[in-house]
Motif scaffolding. Structure first.
Motif, PDB file in Angstrom:
ATOM      1  N   MET A   1       1.233  -1.323  -0.307  1.00  0.00           N
ATOM      2  CA  MET A   1       0.010  -0.030   0.063  1.00  0.00           C
ATOM      3  C   MET A   1       0.869   1.062   0.075  1.00  0.00           C
ATOM      4  N   ILE A   2       0.584   2.904  -0.818  1.00  0.00           N
ATOM      5  CA  ILE A   2       1.731   3.324  -1.313  1.00  0.00           C
ATOM      6  C   ILE A   2       0.269   4.673  -0.361  1.00  0.00           C
ATOM      7  N   SER A   3       1.493   5.610   0.774  1.00  0.00           N
ATOM      8  CA  SER A   3       0.955   6.299   1.457  1.00  0.00           C
ATOM      9  C   SER A   3       1.059   8.123   0.543  1.00  0.00           C
ATOM     10  N   VAL A   4      -0.272   8.696   0.489  1.00  0.00           N
ATOM     11  CA  VAL A   4      -0.202   9.720  -0.218  1.00  0.00           C
ATOM     12  C   VAL A   4      -0.527  10.925   0.382  1.00  0.00           C
ATOM     13  N   ILE A   5       0.020  12.442   0.312  1.00  0.00           N
ATOM     14  CA  ILE A   5      -1.470  13.273   0.925  1.00  0.00           C
ATOM     15  C   ILE A   5      -0.710  14.053  -0.070  1.00  0.00           C
ATOM     16  N   ILE A   6      -1.885  15.173  -0.794  1.00  0.00           N
ATOM     17  CA  ILE A   6      -2.058  15.348  -1.594  1.00  0.00           C
ATOM     18  C   ILE A   6      -1.925  17.257  -0.847  1.00  0.00           C
ATOM     19  N   ILE A   7      -1.281  17.957  -1.809  1.00  0.00           N
ATOM     20  CA  ILE A   7      -1.639  18.905  -1.333  1.00  0.00           C
ATOM     21  C   ILE A   7      -1.792  20.115  -2.486  1.00  0.00           C
ATOM     22  N   GLY A   8      -2.772  20.381  -2.245  1.00  0.00           N
ATOM     23  CA  GLY A   8      -3.667  21.536  -3.157  1.00  0.00           C
ATOM     24  C   GLY A   8      -5.174  21.251  -3.348  1.00  0.00           C
TER      25      GLY A   8
ATOM     26  N   ASP B   1       4.347   8.036   2.314  1.00  0.00           N
ATOM     27  CA  ASP B   1       5.050   7.838   1.476  1.00  0.00           C
ATOM     28  C   ASP B   1       5.952   8.016   0.201  1.00  0.00           C
ATOM     29  N   ILE B   2       4.515   9.700  -0.218  1.00  0.00           N
ATOM     30  CA  ILE B   2       4.640  10.358  -1.010  1.00  0.00           C
ATOM     31  C   ILE B   2       3.970  11.358  -0.869  1.00  0.00           C
ATOM     32  N   TYR B   3       4.359  13.046  -1.514  1.00  0.00           N
ATOM     33  CA  TYR B   3       3.867  14.627  -0.835  1.00  0.00           C
ATOM     34  C   TYR B   3       3.429  14.621  -2.267  1.00  0.00           C
TER      35      TYR B   3
ATOM     36  N   GLU C   1       4.894   2.513  -9.468  1.00  0.00           N
ATOM     37  CA  GLU C   1       3.902   1.832  -9.185  1.00  0.00           C
ATOM     38  C   GLU C   1       2.875   2.653  -8.610  1.00  0.00           C
ATOM     39  N   LEU C   2       2.820   3.493  -8.182  1.00  0.00           N
ATOM     40  CA  LEU C   2       1.442   4.510  -8.074  1.00  0.00           C
ATOM     41  C   LEU C   2       1.109   4.638  -9.061  1.00  0.00           C
TER      42      LEU C   2
END
Length: 252
Positions: free
Chosen positions: A1-8, A59-61, A139-140
């Motif tokens: 599982m890839i965790s992300v945070i979205i900004i915007g 994992d990714i911003y 992968e994302l």
């Protein structure tokens, strides 16, 4: 599982959020925007915040912000050695603050919030400074069904410029066509099959080979008739510029 945070919270951010939430391999840990008003619709689905200092771990911003804001926002992020990517076609990867693991996750498509979009038709152009980061971004992209291309900043820059011609400028020509048909009460909808066929044709032919029309034929009588029909000087100027460009391309 890839965790992300979205900004915007613009068009790109909204479509990415919807695509991520449909994927079994992606978790959106948080969604940031400087104004929570834009995120109220999603407050029961995902943790939202308007404070960069309250960002969770991921994992990714993903910085889905305006081009001018990329450098500033990345420098304000209270984290280091995390994968931080922007989604811009024209911003260099080095514009991101160097305290991050820098990358680009550029979806090459036109985005409108209300339009439905299948990410199978959205190539994701990826650039990273470190090879391991490329693999997680790849992968994302695959997790939302997108084709992936490794594209450097110089290549992405010209792709974005070309996209302005084939998308933004073309859409402006649609608007002019709509205005012209309305001037005599003709139906713009009658042109929609032509629009689709034109787009379909370049899937199999080069744009050079697909060109038709009075400019390519150097049909002076038709060109002059069209210019007389046009009531707007702006429209006449655009018609002349494009006609001369086509004539030059095809040696007329």
């Amino acid at each position: 599982m890839i965790s992300v945070i979205i900004i915007g919270a613009g068009n790109v951010a909204t479509h990415l959020y919807k695509a991520f939430t449909k994927s079994e391999n992606v978790s959106v840990n948080q969604w940031y925007n400087r104004s929570l008003k834009s995120l109220q619709t999603f407050k029961n689905e995902v943790d939202i915040t308007d404070d960069l200092n309250n960002l969770k771990d991921a994992d990714i911003y993903i910085l889905a912000v305006s081009d001018d804001a990329v450098a500033s926002v990345s420098s304000q992020l209270p984290l280091e050695n995390k994968i931080v990517v922007h989604t811009s076609g024209s911003v260099n990867v080095h514009d991101l603050d160097k305290k991050h693991k820098r990358g680009v996750f550029y979806p090459l498509q036109t985005f409108s919030k209300t339009a439905q979009l299948d990410f199978a038709n959205v190539p994701i152009c990826i650039e990273t400074l470190d090879k391991p980061d490329y693999h997680i971004l790849k992968e994302l992209a695959i997790s939302i069904g997108s084709p992936v291309k490794k594209v450097n900043s110089d290549q992405r820059k010209v792709l974005h410029l070309a996209a302005v011609f084939v998308n933004n400028f073309t859409n402006q020509l649609y608007r002019i066509g709509h205005e012209i048909t309305e001037s005599e009460g003709a139906e713009f909808d009658l042109l929609k099959p032509l629009i689709l066929e034109t787009a379909k044709k370049v899937q199999d032919l080069s744009p050079y080979m697909a060109q038709t029309g009075p400019a390519k034929r150097n049909d002076k009588k038709t060109i002059n008739k069209h210019l007389k029909l046009l009531q707007s000087e702006e429209h006449k100027a655009i018609y002349n510029v494009l006609t001369e460009s086509i004539k030059k391309t095809h040696g007329r």
